[in-house]
Design an enzyme around this catalytic site. Structure first.
Site, short mmCIF file in Angstrom:
data_model
loop_
_atom_site.label_atom_id
_atom_site.label_comp_id
_atom_site.label_asym_id
_atom_site.label_seq_id
_atom_site.Cartn_x
_atom_site.Cartn_y
_atom_site.Cartn_z
N LYS A 229 0.80 -1.09 -0.03
CA LYS A 229 0.02 0.05 0.06
C LYS A 229 0.61 1.19 -0.05
CE LYS A 229 -3.30 -1.13 -0.80
NZ LYS A 229 -3.61 -1.97 -1.82
N SER B 268 -5.46 2.70 4.14
CA SER B 268 -5.22 2.01 2.93
C SER B 268 -5.35 0.60 2.96
CB SER B 268 -4.07 2.45 2.07
OG SER B 268 -4.19 1.84 0.66
N HIS C 200 7.06 -7.20 -2.52
CA HIS C 200 7.40 -6.52 -1.05
C HIS C 200 8.16 -7.13 -0.09
CE1 HIS C 200 3.40 -4.73 -2.08
NE2 HIS C 200 2.86 -5.70 -2.08
S1 PPS Z 1 -0.29 -2.97 -3.31
O1 PPS Z 1 -1.76 -3.80 -3.26
O2 PPS Z 1 0.39 -3.11 -1.77
O3 PPS Z 1 0.36 -3.38 -4.42
O4 PPS Z 1 -0.80 -1.42 -2.97
P1 PPS Z 1 -0.08 -0.26 -3.76
O5 PPS Z 1 -0.06 -0.32 -5.25
O6 PPS Z 1 1.30 -0.31 -3.04
O7 PPS Z 1 -0.62 0.99 -3.02
C1 PPS Z 1 -1.91 1.50 -3.31
C2 PPS Z 1 -2.11 2.99 -2.85
O8 PPS Z 1 -1.44 3.74 -3.89
C3 PPS Z 1 -2.48 4.57 -4.55
N1 PPS Z 1 -1.92 4.99 -5.73
C4 PPS Z 1 -1.74 6.21 -6.20
N2 PPS Z 1 -1.84 7.22 -5.46
C5 PPS Z 1 -1.30 8.70 -6.10
N3 PPS Z 1 -1.01 8.64 -7.60
C6 PPS Z 1 -1.43 7.43 -8.33
N4 PPS Z 1 -1.22 7.40 -9.52
C7 PPS Z 1 -1.75 6.19 -7.58
N5 PPS Z 1 -1.71 4.94 -8.07
C8 PPS Z 1 -2.15 3.99 -6.87
C9 PPS Z 1 -3.71 3.89 -4.26
O9 PPS Z 1 -4.78 4.81 -4.55
C10 PPS Z 1 -3.69 3.10 -2.78
O10 PPS Z 1 -3.72 4.15 -1.87
P2 PPS Z 1 -4.92 4.50 -1.28
O11 PPS Z 1 -4.56 5.56 -0.06
O12 PPS Z 1 -5.71 3.35 -0.77
O13 PPS Z 1 -5.81 5.26 -2.21
#
Ligand code: PPS
Length: 291
Positions: free
Chosen positions: A45, A130, A100
């Site tokens: 996340k 998240s 991860h």
């Molecule tokens: S995972 O399942 O562990 O692979 O998740 P991960 O991709 O690491 O994290 C998901 C969060 O990243 C946010 N996200 C973004 N934020 C800003 N800009 C962009 N382009 C973007 N893409 C993914 C996503 O919305 C999740 O955060 P939250 O706070 O839940 O919205």
């Protein structure tokens, strides 16, 4: 390997979820690394998918100009998860992976410092919120009724990914063993263009102004949400892995959403533990959009 219930699988002190390919995990240390491999490493996340998308856009012209409809997740597959019928080791170079893994389970060959690692980190309160929504959404995770209960799990490391504090500290304290770039989610959010340039410099990729514009445009939260190849939304849905409707991969994508979820007492408890665990830790953490 130690099975700590239906959801978590502990290997050498680190918790994996049920879609991790434990066979691969057990043999990861000896996975043969190529000089042009790139690993995106994160605690869950923290912006994994975001960085996967940026790498896809940097490396694949057909992704950038949208002439090839290949999912980002297939361009940059997860290293430790199962993809039936695929042998990630035999992918053509340059191989791009997301993972991860904690530093001590990473392939030993990464220490030759030729292959590259990009470590994306994010403030752990936003990660926790998240993660709370995400794990209640997907059937591969145990549900948690309240954020209070999830805080406890998160701060005890009883989640896939174990303790955030250990993950970031481990990678940071062993940074000299790797060819590694640390990217902060919040800085990517504040200056996406500058971040793309920093990443492409690290990767030794020369991009035209137009390429950079295309990458930035397709890596914004709004555009990633609307481009099917850029997000995983359809993957768990098509595999029946979701508990309810909604979109929890691309949920909000903001800085400081934790303020809408944590009570004063919960926040103080988190801060107390953060101070103890992260005392003297030099990387800056941004908690608020106005910082
Ligand atoms: S995972 O399942 O562990 O692979 O998740 P991960 O991709 O690491 O994290 C998901 C969060 O990243 C946010 N996200 C973004 N934020 C800003 N800009 C962009 N382009 C973007 N893409 C993914 C996503 O919305 C999740 O955060 P939250 O706070 O839940 O919205």
């Amino acid at each position: 390997m130690n099975n700590t219930g239906k959801y978590l699988f502990n290997f050498k002190g680190y918790n994996f979820n049920s879609i991790a390919d434990m066979n691969r995990v057990e043999n990861t240390e000896n996975f043969e690394i190529r000089e042009d491999d790139v690993f995106v490493i994160t605690y869950p996340k923290s912006g994994t998918l975001w960085m996967q998308q940026i790498l896809s856009l940097i490396y694949f012209e057909g992704h950038r100009n949208r002439t090839e409809k290949v999912d980002t997740v297939d361009r940059v597959p997860f290293f430790e998860y199962s993809y039936p019928g695929t042998d990630i080791g035999n992918r053509p170079s340059p191989r791009l992976f997301a993972s991860h893994l904690p530093y001590y389970l990473a392939p030993k060959g990464l220490k030759n410092k030729k292959a590259k690692v990009i470590y994306v980190y994010r403030n752990p309160k936003d990660i926790m919120v998240s993660y709370f929504y995400f794990s209640n959404w997907l059937t591969i995770f145990e549900t948690t009724d309240t954020i209070d209960d999830f805080i406890e799990k998160f701060l005890d490391g009883n989640v896939s990914g174990s303790l955030w504090f250990d993950h970031i500290r481990g990678w940071y304290e062993h940074r000299h063993d790797f060819n590694i770039l640390f990217m902060m989610y919040e800085e990517m959010k504040k200056d996406l263009r500058g971040s793309v340039l920093q990443i492409s410099r690290f990767l030794g990729k020369e991009l035209s102004e137009e390429d950079v514009d295309d990458i930035v445009n397709q890596a914004t939260f709004e555009n990633m949400r609307s481009i099917p190849q850029a997000n995983y939304a359809h993957v768990p849905k098509s595999q029946g892995l979701t508990r309810h409707k909604g979109e929890y991969y691309m949920r909000k994508g903001t800085i400081g959403d934790w303020k809408h979820h944590l009570t004063v007492a919960q926040n103080e408890k988190f801060d107390r533990i953060f101070q103890t665990k992260m005392k003297d830790f030099p990387l800056k953490i941004i908690w608020d959009i106005n910082e």
